[in-house]
Design a protein around this motif. Structure first.
Motif, short mmCIF file in Angstrom:
data_model
loop_
_atom_site.label_atom_id
_atom_site.label_comp_id
_atom_site.label_asym_id
_atom_site.label_seq_id
_atom_site.Cartn_x
_atom_site.Cartn_y
_atom_site.Cartn_z
N GLU A 294 0.83 -1.20 0.00
CA GLU A 294 0.00 0.00 0.00
C GLU A 294 0.87 1.26 0.00
N LYS A 295 0.51 2.19 -0.86
CA LYS A 295 1.25 3.44 -0.98
C LYS A 295 1.22 4.23 0.33
N ASN A 296 2.39 4.73 0.75
CA ASN A 296 2.50 5.47 2.01
C ASN A 296 3.18 6.82 1.80
N TYR A 297 2.79 7.53 0.78
CA TYR A 297 3.32 8.87 0.53
C TYR A 297 2.31 9.68 -0.26
N LYS B 1 6.57 11.22 2.79
CA LYS B 1 5.98 10.10 3.51
C LYS B 1 4.73 10.55 4.27
N SER B 2 3.67 9.79 4.16
CA SER B 2 2.40 10.17 4.78
C SER B 2 2.50 10.20 6.30
N ASP B 3 3.27 9.28 6.87
CA ASP B 3 3.36 9.19 8.32
C ASP B 3 4.54 9.97 8.89
N ASN C 31 7.53 3.74 -1.19
CA ASN C 31 7.52 2.39 -0.61
C ASN C 31 6.89 1.34 -1.52
N ASP C 32 6.13 1.75 -2.54
CA ASP C 32 5.51 0.79 -3.45
C ASP C 32 6.33 0.59 -4.73
#
Length: 230
Positions: A2-5, A97-99, A165-166
């Motif tokens: 799963e995409k995280n950005y 990065k989303s997180d 990350n993907d």
């Protein structure tokens, strides 16, 4: 995976420099002490310094070469069924990065594997394209690039895979400009274009370690009130 950005867009380089102050690819190697040109204290200073400095001669040369090198790579990758996608030139895109909003990446292009099984690497999905130029004036300069990537550039690519990350792989295409000394002046002799292939699965643990180091640097020095050692 799963995409995280998420993708941020900037109108021009100046806006990107002023508003996009984060830990990027070139900062990653300085944080862990593997950058000959930039130290951890330089990265700390650049994060808070809003002054825009124009590209130097080396950077200008690299900018001029980026498009032609990307086109050569695109043509060579066609035989494997790879599609090379350049950045969107209407604006500058930065992945964050989303997180962890302080970790970012601005890449030179994307590679999409359209036909599996044609390349010797067995890559699938998407990959990162990174382009570099280097002037080679000595055997020591060349040794850094023979059969390997200089450590600072490897860390830069791993940083990009950390953000994207993907994406499953990366290819760094380097134009090495060989110069020789004639009558006490350095002048162009010949050039080589070399390809370096980085498979994410070979570096998963190092990518996790890099994220840990970058997070520690941010918490301690950029968010916190400590200053890195000179």
């Amino acid at each position: 995976m799963e995409k995280n950005y998420k993708i941020l867009k900037f109108k021009n380089r100046e806006e990107w420099l002023l508003k996009g102050r984060k830990i990027g690819g070139s900062s990653a190697s300085s944080i862990i002490g593997l950058n000959k040109w930039q130290s951890a204290i330089d990265t700390w200073s650049n994060f808070f310094n809003k002054k825009i400095t124009p590209p130097n001669e080396t950077q200008e040369y690299g900018n001029l070469c980026e498009g032609p090198i990307r086109e050569i790579a695109r043509i060579n990758f066609l035989q494997w069924g790879w599609e090379t996608i350049p950045p969107n030139f209407k604006h500058i895109e930065m992945a964050v990065k989303s997180d962890k909003h302080f970790i970012s990446a601005t890449i030179d292009g994307t590679i999409e594997v359209k036909e599996e099984g044609k390349s010797p690497f067995g890559y699938k999905g998407r990959g990162i394209l990174e382009i570099k130029t280097k002037v080679i004036k000595s055997q020591k300069d060349l040794e850094e690039w023979d059969g390997q990537l200089p450590q600072n550039y490897l860390i830069q690519v791993l940083h990009y895979l950390l953000v994207y990350n993907d994406y499953n792989f990366a290819v760094l295409v380097a134009k090495l400009r060989f110069e020789k000394e004639i009558n006490e002046k350095w002048t162009f002799d010949h050039e080589e274009i070399r390809y370096y292939y980085i498979d994410r699965k070979d570096f998963e643990e190092r990518i996790k370690w890099l994220e840990k180091k970058e997070t520690e640097f941010y918490e301690k020095y950029l968010k916190g009130d400590e200053i890195p050692a000179f």
